[in-house]
Design an enzyme around this catalytic site. Structure first.
Site, mmCIF file in Angstrom:
data_model
loop_
_atom_site.group_PDB
_atom_site.id
_atom_site.type_symbol
_atom_site.label_atom_id
_atom_site.label_comp_id
_atom_site.label_asym_id
_atom_site.label_seq_id
_atom_site.Cartn_x
_atom_site.Cartn_y
_atom_site.Cartn_z
ATOM 1 N N GLU A 113 0.832 -1.211 0.000
ATOM 2 C CA GLU A 113 0.000 0.000 0.000
ATOM 3 C C GLU A 113 0.862 1.255 0.000
ATOM 4 O O GLU A 113 0.492 2.270 -0.600
ATOM 5 C CB GLU A 113 -1.001 0.021 1.169
ATOM 6 C CG GLU A 113 -0.422 -0.168 2.558
ATOM 7 C CD GLU A 113 -0.313 -1.637 2.940
ATOM 8 O OE1 GLU A 113 0.384 -2.382 2.225
ATOM 9 O OE2 GLU A 113 -0.863 -2.016 3.993
ATOM 10 N N LEU A 137 28.316 -22.016 0.232
ATOM 11 C CA LEU A 137 26.943 -21.612 0.587
ATOM 12 C C LEU A 137 26.815 -20.116 0.813
ATOM 13 O O LEU A 137 26.044 -19.672 1.659
ATOM 14 C CB LEU A 137 26.432 -22.394 1.816
ATOM 15 C CG LEU A 137 26.385 -23.919 1.664
ATOM 16 C CD1 LEU A 137 25.842 -24.569 2.936
ATOM 17 C CD2 LEU A 137 25.530 -24.342 0.470
ATOM 18 N N PRO A 153 19.806 -34.992 -1.795
ATOM 19 C CA PRO A 153 18.574 -35.732 -1.868
ATOM 20 C C PRO A 153 18.093 -36.296 -0.528
ATOM 21 O O PRO A 153 16.897 -36.306 -0.256
ATOM 22 C CB PRO A 153 18.906 -36.883 -2.823
ATOM 23 C CG PRO A 153 20.137 -36.498 -3.531
ATOM 24 C CD PRO A 153 20.845 -35.471 -2.726
HETATM 25 N N1 LIG Z 1 21.683 -31.181 -7.931
HETATM 26 C C1 LIG Z 1 21.370 -30.725 -6.743
HETATM 27 O O1 LIG Z 1 20.424 -29.930 -6.586
HETATM 28 C C2 LIG Z 1 22.181 -31.155 -5.564
HETATM 29 C C3 LIG Z 1 22.136 -30.427 -4.388
HETATM 30 C C4 LIG Z 1 22.857 -30.859 -3.300
HETATM 31 C C5 LIG Z 1 23.619 -32.023 -3.397
HETATM 32 N N2 LIG Z 1 23.663 -32.699 -4.562
HETATM 33 C C6 LIG Z 1 24.451 -33.929 -4.681
HETATM 34 O O2 LIG Z 1 23.926 -34.891 -3.775
HETATM 35 C C7 LIG Z 1 24.967 -35.789 -3.423
HETATM 36 C C8 LIG Z 1 24.939 -36.040 -1.942
HETATM 37 O O3 LIG Z 1 23.729 -36.697 -1.632
HETATM 38 P P1 LIG Z 1 23.325 -37.040 -0.161
HETATM 39 O O4 LIG Z 1 21.918 -37.537 -0.153
HETATM 40 O O5 LIG Z 1 24.369 -37.873 0.474
HETATM 41 O O6 LIG Z 1 23.456 -35.610 0.502
HETATM 42 P P2 LIG Z 1 22.850 -34.905 1.769
HETATM 43 O O7 LIG Z 1 21.383 -35.028 1.810
HETATM 44 O O8 LIG Z 1 23.441 -33.562 1.757
HETATM 45 O O9 LIG Z 1 23.505 -35.690 2.989
HETATM 46 C C9 LIG Z 1 23.046 -36.931 3.395
HETATM 47 C C10 LIG Z 1 23.644 -37.255 4.740
HETATM 48 O O10 LIG Z 1 23.141 -36.337 5.714
HETATM 49 C C11 LIG Z 1 22.852 -37.030 6.920
HETATM 50 N N3 LIG Z 1 21.411 -36.868 7.133
HETATM 51 C C12 LIG Z 1 20.852 -35.676 7.463
HETATM 52 N N4 LIG Z 1 19.525 -35.811 7.592
HETATM 53 C C13 LIG Z 1 19.237 -37.097 7.342
HETATM 54 C C14 LIG Z 1 18.028 -37.844 7.349
HETATM 55 N N5 LIG Z 1 16.837 -37.283 7.631
HETATM 56 N N6 LIG Z 1 18.069 -39.155 7.036
HETATM 57 C C15 LIG Z 1 19.244 -39.743 6.728
HETATM 58 N N7 LIG Z 1 20.424 -39.087 6.742
HETATM 59 C C16 LIG Z 1 20.433 -37.764 7.039
HETATM 60 C C17 LIG Z 1 23.317 -38.425 6.729
HETATM 61 O O11 LIG Z 1 24.691 -38.454 7.117
HETATM 62 P P3 LIG Z 1 25.255 -38.690 8.603
HETATM 63 O O12 LIG Z 1 25.726 -40.079 8.640
HETATM 64 O O13 LIG Z 1 26.366 -37.703 8.703
HETATM 65 O O14 LIG Z 1 24.164 -38.419 9.581
HETATM 66 C C18 LIG Z 1 23.244 -38.616 5.250
HETATM 67 O O15 LIG Z 1 24.124 -39.590 4.761
HETATM 68 C C19 LIG Z 1 26.259 -35.177 -3.900
HETATM 69 O O16 LIG Z 1 26.699 -35.850 -5.058
HETATM 70 C C20 LIG Z 1 25.883 -33.773 -4.251
HETATM 71 O O17 LIG Z 1 26.666 -33.252 -5.281
HETATM 72 C C21 LIG Z 1 22.968 -32.293 -5.655
#
Ligand SMILES: NC(=O)c1ccc[n+]([C@@H]2O[C@H](COP(=O)([O-])OP(=O)(O)OC[C@H]3O[C@@H](n4cnc5c(N)ncnc54)[C@H](OP(=O)(O)O)[C@@H]3O)[C@@H](O)[C@H]2O)c1
Length: 378
Positions: free
Chosen positions: A62, A227, A309
């Site tokens: 506004e 970041l 993911p």
């Molecule tokens: N294209 C895109 O938009 C994008 C963005 C970001 C990342 N990436 C890619 O994603 C890949 C990594 O994938 P990611 O799935 O490992 O990454 P992430 O989600 O960043 O990390 C996963 C890790 O976080 C912890 N974690 C946190 N919350 C969790 C939950 N609710 N459940 C289970 N574990 C949890 C676990 O590790 P702990 O054992 O330490 O607890 C798990 O192994 C890389 O290759 C990266 O380059 C792509």
């Protein structure tokens, strides 16, 4: 800045007026503040001025409309134009509090407008709503019929913002940059860069709005992201979001995100625990050394989930993502990591339904060779 793009339009009634105000509101960006739009009409229905809220720290809708109206008023002062004959239409009740901007009620009183119509009552409580204040100053202030407001789209502008606010948590935006086959990284973990420079610039503009960026330990250990929020030339902006790492593994001492003023490690998998830590205040924040959130306040108003993911799936599955930007790149990776994995969803009836979100330049836009899809959670 005032906007007069719709100045040649004439409204037929309240629903029409609100529909125009809603179209204005949708030009804004979602986040810590709600989308709000406003128009000002003459007695014959002509639209004299319009405005919308561009996001936290900027003028309210506004006030922006009133700036245009005051300019019109000054240029018409010799033709007998009386501002008291005009009506201000707003999608949200004007505020009466001083935040980063002054109270809208004062700007309305100063304008000389005597009639105000709004669609939705200010949800920020007794301190927020300005209708009573304006009425006590003698203005004709009223809420538009609820059915008309609903048909104009004014009642449904900010459902997730309201939900976040009622839950006492920040608004949550998520990013996902994926290939056509829904992958965010190749089998070998490489993911920089799936999308092109235009998408990355958009992603940077979203970073610049938020108080905190959340990633999992997996992303930290694979990509080592800084970041930071950067401008188009790649320079760090003065206000930086606080990097937040979710997960139990240690964050390496040399991790790039530890290079800024503050960062936070939440050694838990539950997104709600992360939110609790973020909203509990700095003293409860463990390893963070943050003394203030970049956009002010003692609590974050807007956070961004950047993945990967596993973390994104956890937030999606918990119903805690309010808005999703999906950057769709023209690649087929063939194999690799899926952007989302929700194994508990095993049949079509379990699917999460999102809706295209028309806010901020529309739901579908082209960014170089990529397509940006903008979704709102239901
Ligand atoms: N294209 C895109 O938009 C994008 C963005 C970001 C990342 N990436 C890619 O994603 C890949 C990594 O994938 P990611 O799935 O490992 O990454 P992430 O989600 O960043 O990390 C996963 C890790 O976080 C912890 N974690 C946190 N919350 C969790 C939950 N609710 N459940 C289970 N574990 C949890 C676990 O590790 P702990 O054992 O330490 O607890 C798990 O192994 C890389 O290759 C990266 O380059 C792509």
């Amino acid at each position: 800045m005032s906007t007069l793009e719709i100045a040649d339009t004439t409204i037929a009634g309240p629903e029409d007026a609100l529909a125009l105000a809603v179209a204005q509101a949708l030009r804004g960006v979602r986040g810590a503040n709600p989308l709000v739009g406003a128009i000002i009409t003459a007695p014959d229905g002509r639209v004299l001025a319009s405005g919308y809220h561009r996001g936290r720290g900027t003028a309210h809708a506004e006030v922006e409309a009133l700036a245009g109206f005051n300019g019109f008023n000054e240029s018409s002062s010799t033709s007998g134009f009386d501002p008291a004959d005009s009506t201000l239409w707003i999608t949200l009740e004007p505020c009466d509090h001083t935040g980063t901007t002054g109270p809208c009620t004062e700007a309305i009183l100063a304008s000389g407008i005597r009639t105000v119509r709004y669609a939705v009552a200010d949800p920020t409580g007794p301190d927020g709503g300005g209708a009573a204040r304006l009425r006590s100053a003698g203005l004709d202030v009223g809420q538009v019929d609820a059915e008309q407001a609903r048909r104009a789209g004014a009642a449904d502008l900010n459902p997730r913002w309201m939900l976040a606010r009622d839950s006492g948590r920040p608004f949550v935006t998520a990013h996902l940059a994926q290939s056509l086959d829904g992958r965010v990284a190749a089998v070998d973990g490489t993911s920089q860069w799936i999308t092109g420079p235009e998408s990355r610039r958009h992603a940077q503009s979203v970073r610049s709005r938020v108080d905190a960026i959340i990633v999992g330990t997996g992303t930290v250990l694979t990509d080592d992201p800084r970041l930071t929020a950067r401008d188009a030339a790649g320079r760090d902006l003065p206000r930086q979001p606080v990097p937040v790492v979710q997960g139990r593994r240690a964050v390496p001492a040399g991790a790039a995100l530890r290079g800024g003023d503050s960062w936070l490690h939440v050694e838990d998998h539950d997104p709600q625990v992360v939110l609790d830590r973020l909203t509990a205040g700095d003293n409860a924040a463990g390893t963070t050394v943050s003394s203030a959130w970049p956009h002010g306040g003692t609590r974050p108003g807007h956070v961004l989930i950047e993945g990967g993911p596993t973390v994104l799936s956890a937030w999606m599955g918990a119903g805690l993502v309010d808005e999703l930007f999906l950057y769709q790149a023209p690649l087929i990776l063939g194999s690799g990591l899926a952007g989302l994995d929700l194994p508990q969803h095993t049949t079509l009836s379990h699917a999460l339904h999102l809706t295209l979100d028309a806010a901020e330049n529309g739901a579908i836009s082209r960014l170089g060779d990529d397509v940006l899809l903008h979704y709102a959670a239901p």
